[in-house]
Design a protein around this motif. Structure first.
Motif, PDB file in Angstrom:
ATOM      1  N   TYR A  81       1.324  -4.013   0.343  1.00  0.00           N
ATOM      2  CA  TYR A  81       2.031  -2.758   0.075  1.00  0.00           C
ATOM      3  C   TYR A  81       1.943  -1.892   1.332  1.00  0.00           C
ATOM      4  O   TYR A  81       0.924  -1.898   2.018  1.00  0.00           O
TER       5      TYR A  81
ATOM      6  N   ARG B 211       1.489   3.571  -0.676  1.00  0.00           N
ATOM      7  CA  ARG B 211       0.156   3.883  -1.197  1.00  0.00           C
ATOM      8  C   ARG B 211      -0.136   5.388  -1.108  1.00  0.00           C
ATOM      9  O   ARG B 211      -0.679   5.975  -2.045  1.00  0.00           O
TER      10      ARG B 211
ATOM     11  N   GLN C 242       1.800   7.191  -3.767  1.00  0.00           N
ATOM     12  CA  GLN C 242       1.188   6.936  -5.081  1.00  0.00           C
ATOM     13  C   GLN C 242      -0.081   7.768  -5.253  1.00  0.00           C
ATOM     14  O   GLN C 242      -0.289   8.409  -6.287  1.00  0.00           O
ATOM     15  N   GLN C 243      -0.909   7.756  -4.202  1.00  0.00           N
ATOM     16  CA  GLN C 243      -2.174   8.498  -4.275  1.00  0.00           C
ATOM     17  C   GLN C 243      -1.926   9.999  -4.394  1.00  0.00           C
ATOM     18  O   GLN C 243      -2.557  10.679  -5.211  1.00  0.00           O
TER      19      GLN C 243
END
Lengths: 386, 215
Positions: free
Chosen positions: B178, B183, B186-187
């Motif tokens: 990914y 990431r 998303q975080q």
């Protein structure tokens, strides 16, 4: 029905009978031995020209008979057997009362209707020759053909299905497709599914695919899971018995399908799956024992029961025999009848006619519904039909 | 009310980190020309062997996306033989893409033959059974596009399989499956959701990436 007591009594009879038989056999064997012994003595005397006093020999035989005493030997066991047999007979009579007249009353039966019910049963079972013969004997041969005709078609289809030929069934299903769909039946899909599996089993993958496209795809939206499974079978053409779908090949599927077809066929004819006669007999068998028991208790009051409008005891019938809704009035706590039908009040609640008449003082007064604050006018109440 | 910018605007962010984040995203998605332009403009460090691998991945990705699964399989096996051997799910998805392509081309007999020889063996495992039935049901329709399983013919489905394949190849090349960009987003979203829950009724509205990009 409690049959263990009958079985125990029967076992006692057989035990006594065996004992009696062995005792009798024993006595006969002893007598035979004595006679054979005397015969041997007489024979040897003849052979040796030896003088023999026959009278003495026979007296000795008589004495040995008296000693054996066969009658007294057999008498005891025979007596015990007779007692057990008598008891068994009484027990049978008690449990299987041959006189059921106490539990029914004589009513005028329309012979024509009764004949129709019996003939219908024969045709329903596919016993066409017996049905025809019966109808000609009772002098109604002209109505036989009308009654028989639909069942003849049904049994032709069922016979073909026994030979794993679905053509007649599929023809019937396509002719009656709309009616079957209206009644919510999925027999058409089941028949096509079975035919699809049959085609696939014969090893023709392309033919099976063509069949699926023709006959199965219309059911895709309503029976998606079934279609997916059937199409999955295509991966195992010719080896379906070793596939995850091997259950589709079970012979019991044919029996289930035949039963379902008979059910749907009868449904379209407006007939019940079981013949009215078999339903009546089955219900009667269930109801008879408690009625007989009651009538034995009330033996002296037979006339009273003959004039009753209702059964003297509540009789429980299984769900399979309940064809109509039952309404019990929440006010009078009585079951509705033709003379006292359920009535819908303007508020939407339901009472029996007699309760409404009572509360409205014979339709002269407005009264309050026992369930809500509505004022009810008896004239505006409508009869309900279940 | 959104988060107060004063809470984060003084936080220093290294340009190189941002360049690497963007670069990893471009490499991941095989945007070769963009990668070259980006490196030329920013002077970012060029990853070793990235061009050759990216070319191969790009071709594989596009073949999968077009539904030419057999070609995608062939190229994948050339790149790394054991990728598909060790990933039965991916193997099944690629083979099923080819099956779908045959069905769409109305080559039903061929599709049936292919399904029986290549997809059939997967049917021994219950987890593939349901998927197999879905694909096989497409054959029941003269126009599979109008079937209840039409989603299996969609670009979205092919995109999903192509993405899975791309990730598997990246993992095999010891690269992240990914992108750092994904990431981080998303975080950030999760953190914002947690902050909202903690703040209770005084919380800012739920985090929306679209709204954030517009602001």
């Amino acid at each position: 029905m409690e049959l263990s007591t009958i079985k125990d009594a029967f076992d006692r009879v057989t035990k006594k009978q065996k004992l009696s038989c062995s005792k009798t056999q024993e006595a006969i064997d002893q007598i035979r031995q004595e006679i054979e012994s005397v015969l041997d003595t007489l024979q040897s005397a003849n052979n040796t020209d030896h003088e023999l006093d026959y009278k003495t020999v026979l007296n000795e035989l008589k004495a040995s008979f008296l000693l054996i005493a066969p009658l007294s030997q057999m008498e005891g066991t025979q007596k015990e057997l007779n007692v057990a047999l008598t008891k068994y007979g009484k027990l049978l009579e008690k449990h299987f009362n041959p006189d059921i007249s106490k539990a029914y009353r004589n009513i005028d039966i329309d012979r024509h209707t009764l004949n129709q019910i019996i003939a219908n049963h024969f045709y329903h079972q596919g016993l066409f020759e017996i049905g025809d013969h019966f109808m000609s004997v009772v002098g109604e041969p002209e109505s036989a053909a009308i009654m028989k005709f639909p069942f003849v078609e049904m049994y032709q289809i069922l016979e073909a299905m026994q030979n794993q030929n679905l053509e007649p069934a599929l023809n019937w299903a396509s002719t009656n497709g709309d009616k079957l769909a209206q009644s919510g039946s999925d027999i058409v899909l089941k028949l096509h599914s079975m035919q699809f599996v049959k085609v696939l089993q014969n090893g023709s993958r392309e033919e099976a695919l063509h069949y699926a496209r023709m006959h199965l795809s219309p059911f895709a939206t309503s029976h998606m899971t079934d279609i997916q499974k059937l199409m999955g079978c295509l991966l195992w053409t010719g080896k379906l018995d070793r596939s995850p779908y091997h259950a589709l090949l079970s012979p019991s599927n044919w029996d289930k399908l035949a039963e379902e077809l008979k059910r749907q066929f009868c449904n379209l004819l407006g007939q019940s799956y079981n013949s009215p006669l078999s339903v009546t007999v089955a219900a009667g068998v269930q109801v008879l024992p408690p009625l007989l028991k009651f009538m034995n208790v009330m033996a002296g009051k037979k006339n009273e029961w003959q004039s009753m409008n209702q059964l003297p005891v509540p009789v429980e019938l299984d769900r399979e025999f309940q064809f109509h809704s039952i309404f019990v009035c929440p006010v009078s706590k009585e079951q509705a009848t033709e003379d006292n039908p359920p009535m819908l009040m303007s508020c939407g609640h339901v009472l029996c006619k007699q309760s409404i008449l009572k509360m409205s003082k014979n339709s002269t007064k407005v009264f309050k519904c026992p369930y809500c604050p509505f004022d009810i006018d008896a004239a505006q109440c409508k009869q309900l039909y279940f | 009310m959104d988060l107060d910018p004063r809470q984060y605007e003084n936080l220093a962010v290294n340009d190189n980190d941002i360049h690497n984040i963007v670069l990893s995203y471009l490499i991941h998605n095989c945007y070769k020309e963009s990668v070259e332009s980006f490196i030329a403009c920013t002077g970012a460090t060029q990853p070793a062997d990235y061009l050759e691998d990216m070319d191969k991945r790009k071709r594989i990705f596009h073949f999968a996306l077009e539904g030419n699964a057999l070609k995608a399989i062939e190229l994948t096996e050339q790149l790394a033989k054991d990728i598909l051997e060790n990933n039965k799910d991916l193997q099944f998805d690629l083979l099923s893409l080819h099956f779908v392509e045959l069905v769409c081309s109305r080559k039903c007999t061929e599709a049936l033959e292919f399904a029986q020889t290549k997809l059939g063996p997967f049917g021994k495992e219950p987890k593939y059974m349901e998927k197999l039935e879905d694909f096989m049901a497409l054959l029941a329709y003269k126009e599979p596009e109008k079937s209840p399983m039409f989603h299996l013919l969609s670009l979205e489905y092919r995109q999903q399989v192509a993405d899975s394949l791309n990730r598997a190849i990246l993992a095999h090349l010891n690269l992240p499956s990914y992108t750092a960009m994904e990431r981080l987003i998303q975080q950030a979203t999760v953190v914002r959701q947690c902050l909202s829950q903690e703040a209770g009724k005084d919380a800012p509205p739920p985090f929306s990436l679209k709204d954030f990009l517009r602001s």
